[in-house]
Design a protein around this motif. Structure first.
Motif, PDB file in Angstrom:
ATOM      1  N   PHE A  10       0.774  -1.063   0.097  1.00  0.00           N
ATOM      2  CA  PHE A  10       0.152   0.076   0.005  1.00  0.00           C
ATOM      3  C   PHE A  10       0.925   1.235   0.104  1.00  0.00           C
ATOM      4  O   PHE A  10       0.805   2.159  -0.639  1.00  0.00           O
ATOM      5  CB  PHE A  10      -1.135  -0.154   1.276  1.00  0.00           C
ATOM      6  CG  PHE A  10      -2.258  -1.092   1.013  1.00  0.00           C
ATOM      7  CD1 PHE A  10      -3.043  -0.534  -0.081  1.00  0.00           C
ATOM      8  CD2 PHE A  10      -2.141  -2.144   1.957  1.00  0.00           C
ATOM      9  CE1 PHE A  10      -4.094  -1.346  -0.132  1.00  0.00           C
ATOM     10  CE2 PHE A  10      -3.218  -3.082   1.517  1.00  0.00           C
ATOM     11  CZ  PHE A  10      -4.278  -2.733   0.660  1.00  0.00           C
ATOM     12  N   ARG A  11       2.068   1.120   0.691  1.00  0.00           N
ATOM     13  CA  ARG A  11       2.905   2.296   0.723  1.00  0.00           C
ATOM     14  C   ARG A  11       3.516   2.703  -0.919  1.00  0.00           C
ATOM     15  O   ARG A  11       3.139   3.789  -1.304  1.00  0.00           O
ATOM     16  CB  ARG A  11       4.099   2.147   1.649  1.00  0.00           C
ATOM     17  CG  ARG A  11       5.217   3.354   1.294  1.00  0.00           C
ATOM     18  CD  ARG A  11       6.359   2.971   2.584  1.00  0.00           C
ATOM     19  NE  ARG A  11       6.846   1.874   2.037  1.00  0.00           N
ATOM     20  CZ  ARG A  11       8.210   1.895   0.913  1.00  0.00           C
ATOM     21  NH1 ARG A  11       8.091   3.075   0.340  1.00  0.00           N
ATOM     22  NH2 ARG A  11       8.685   0.942   0.560  1.00  0.00           N
ATOM     23  N   ARG A  14       0.588   4.149  -2.831  1.00  0.00           N
ATOM     24  CA  ARG A  14       0.313   5.409  -2.509  1.00  0.00           C
ATOM     25  C   ARG A  14       1.470   6.501  -2.841  1.00  0.00           C
ATOM     26  O   ARG A  14       1.342   7.734  -2.521  1.00  0.00           O
ATOM     27  CB  ARG A  14       0.026   5.734  -1.009  1.00  0.00           C
ATOM     28  CG  ARG A  14      -1.216   4.869  -0.544  1.00  0.00           C
ATOM     29  CD  ARG A  14      -2.721   5.293  -1.142  1.00  0.00           C
ATOM     30  NE  ARG A  14      -3.774   4.672  -0.564  1.00  0.00           N
ATOM     31  CZ  ARG A  14      -4.379   3.981  -1.236  1.00  0.00           C
ATOM     32  NH1 ARG A  14      -4.436   3.886  -2.360  1.00  0.00           N
ATOM     33  NH2 ARG A  14      -5.452   3.510  -0.376  1.00  0.00           N
ATOM     34  N   THR A  24       5.055  10.665   8.984  1.00  0.00           N
ATOM     35  CA  THR A  24       3.695  10.709   9.077  1.00  0.00           C
ATOM     36  C   THR A  24       3.024   9.952  10.365  1.00  0.00           C
ATOM     37  O   THR A  24       1.890  10.632  10.949  1.00  0.00           O
ATOM     38  CB  THR A  24       2.921  10.663   7.830  1.00  0.00           C
ATOM     39  OG1 THR A  24       3.560  11.079   6.632  1.00  0.00           O
ATOM     40  CG2 THR A  24       1.566  10.743   7.932  1.00  0.00           C
ATOM     41  N   ALA A  55      -2.761   2.482   8.799  1.00  0.00           N
ATOM     42  CA  ALA A  55      -4.138   2.046   7.806  1.00  0.00           C
ATOM     43  C   ALA A  55      -4.616   3.429   7.576  1.00  0.00           C
ATOM     44  O   ALA A  55      -5.053   3.556   6.421  1.00  0.00           O
ATOM     45  CB  ALA A  55      -4.885   0.877   8.516  1.00  0.00           C
ATOM     46  N   GLN A  56      -4.655   4.189   8.670  1.00  0.00           N
ATOM     47  CA  GLN A  56      -5.462   5.250   8.066  1.00  0.00           C
ATOM     48  C   GLN A  56      -4.491   6.488   7.480  1.00  0.00           C
ATOM     49  O   GLN A  56      -5.257   7.127   6.359  1.00  0.00           O
ATOM     50  CB  GLN A  56      -5.656   6.310   9.729  1.00  0.00           C
ATOM     51  CG  GLN A  56      -6.444   7.553   9.578  1.00  0.00           C
ATOM     52  CD  GLN A  56      -6.557   8.377  10.951  1.00  0.00           C
ATOM     53  OE1 GLN A  56      -5.916   8.033  11.907  1.00  0.00           O
ATOM     54  NE2 GLN A  56      -7.283   9.456  10.782  1.00  0.00           N
ATOM     55  N   ILE A  57      -3.347   6.475   7.383  1.00  0.00           N
ATOM     56  CA  ILE A  57      -2.412   7.247   6.775  1.00  0.00           C
ATOM     57  C   ILE A  57      -2.540   6.658   5.131  1.00  0.00           C
ATOM     58  O   ILE A  57      -2.411   7.471   4.409  1.00  0.00           O
ATOM     59  CB  ILE A  57      -1.030   7.383   7.378  1.00  0.00           C
ATOM     60  CG1 ILE A  57      -1.023   8.063   8.421  1.00  0.00           C
ATOM     61  CG2 ILE A  57       0.169   7.978   6.175  1.00  0.00           C
ATOM     62  CD1 ILE A  57       0.283   7.614   9.333  1.00  0.00           C
ATOM     63  N   LEU A  58      -2.607   5.389   5.167  1.00  0.00           N
ATOM     64  CA  LEU A  58      -2.503   4.671   3.931  1.00  0.00           C
ATOM     65  C   LEU A  58      -3.845   4.715   3.241  1.00  0.00           C
ATOM     66  O   LEU A  58      -4.213   4.194   1.893  1.00  0.00           O
ATOM     67  CB  LEU A  58      -2.092   3.317   3.970  1.00  0.00           C
ATOM     68  CG  LEU A  58      -0.463   3.203   4.175  1.00  0.00           C
ATOM     69  CD1 LEU A  58       0.042   1.635   4.725  1.00  0.00           C
ATOM     70  CD2 LEU A  58       0.396   3.622   3.129  1.00  0.00           C
ATOM     71  N   ASN A  59      -4.806   5.256   3.894  1.00  0.00           N
ATOM     72  CA  ASN A  59      -6.358   4.817   3.596  1.00  0.00           C
ATOM     73  C   ASN A  59      -7.019   3.704   3.312  1.00  0.00           C
ATOM     74  O   ASN A  59      -7.434   3.540   2.229  1.00  0.00           O
ATOM     75  CB  ASN A  59      -6.562   6.193   2.479  1.00  0.00           C
ATOM     76  CG  ASN A  59      -7.879   6.538   1.982  1.00  0.00           C
ATOM     77  OD1 ASN A  59      -8.828   6.457   3.284  1.00  0.00           O
ATOM     78  ND2 ASN A  59      -8.194   6.714   0.963  1.00  0.00           N
ATOM     79  N   VAL A  60      -6.675   2.668   4.042  1.00  0.00           N
ATOM     80  CA  VAL A  60      -7.134   1.631   3.970  1.00  0.00           C
ATOM     81  C   VAL A  60      -7.549   1.311   5.409  1.00  0.00           C
ATOM     82  O   VAL A  60      -7.254   1.651   6.532  1.00  0.00           O
ATOM     83  CB  VAL A  60      -6.103   0.503   3.620  1.00  0.00           C
ATOM     84  CG1 VAL A  60      -5.463   0.852   2.077  1.00  0.00           C
ATOM     85  CG2 VAL A  60      -4.769   0.262   4.448  1.00  0.00           C
ATOM     86  N   SER A  61      -8.488  -0.052   5.513  1.00  0.00           N
ATOM     87  CA  SER A  61      -9.050  -0.650   6.810  1.00  0.00           C
ATOM     88  C   SER A  61      -7.794  -1.141   7.419  1.00  0.00           C
ATOM     89  O   SER A  61      -6.846  -1.676   6.576  1.00  0.00           O
ATOM     90  CB  SER A  61     -10.104  -1.605   6.349  1.00  0.00           C
ATOM     91  OG  SER A  61      -9.955  -2.412   7.325  1.00  0.00           O
TER      92      SER A  61
END
Length: 175
Positions: A10-11, A14, A24, A55-61
């Motif tokens: 995910f990093r 993004r 972050t 998860a919040q920073i990567l905008n995922v659950s």
């Protein structure tokens, strides 16, 4: 797939660096990339609070990052999402029913998974046709790949030796 691999996946998706994501989430600038690398390589496992923050920073659950719990519906869904990411699993509809398919063009891993699923389908078809018993089918599933004769799973240094052993024991494997 381990949590570190999912963080990495995910990093990259993004477009973030390890340093950026680490900072972050609150790591000191000096060690942000090193700390994040430890999580991505699996040498450290993030606690629930850090997983939630990542998860919040990567905008995922958070479940999209953690190793899914397939004993829950949400965990099972995230497992299927991982299969989509890695193996090209696709969802479609055929004859009014939802179907899952593997896109073999996704790469080598997708092609390998397709072979394994094809072997499973072959056994399921044999069960449906009453060529094998439920006990035989379960024996095949619960010991997979031990009784799978459709592929060469043994890692033997010489391919010639491997081929001759497979040929010599092919009849015994069917028993």
């Amino acid at each position: 797939m381990a949590i570190g691999e999912r963080i990495h996946f995910f990093r990259i998706m993004r477009g973030m660096t390890q340093k950026y994501l680490g900072m972050t989430v609150g790591f000191p600038e000096k060690s942000a990339d090193v700390r994040l690398a430890q999580y991505e390589t699996g040498s450290r496992k993030p606690k629930a609070e850090l997983t939630a923050a990542l998860a919040q920073i990567l905008n995922v659950s958070p479940q999209a990052l953690d190793i899914p719990d397939i004993d829950s519906y949400i965990g099972l869904m995230h497992t299927l999402f991982v299969l989509e990411d890695i193996y090209g699993l696709t969802i479609s509809e055929a004859d009014g029913e939802v179907c899952l398919k593997i896109n073999k063009d996704k790469g080598k891993d997708a092609a390998e998974l397709l072979k394994m699923l094809s072997a499973w389908k072959e056994q399921a078809d044999r069960l449906s046709a009453k060529e094998i018993s439920r006990e035989d089918y379960d024996q095949w599933r619960y010991n997979y790949p031990k009784f799978d004769t459709t592929q060469n799973w043994a890692n033997i240094p010489s391919q010639a030796l491997s081929n001759s052993l497979v040929e010599a024991f092919k009849d015994k494997l069917k028993d």
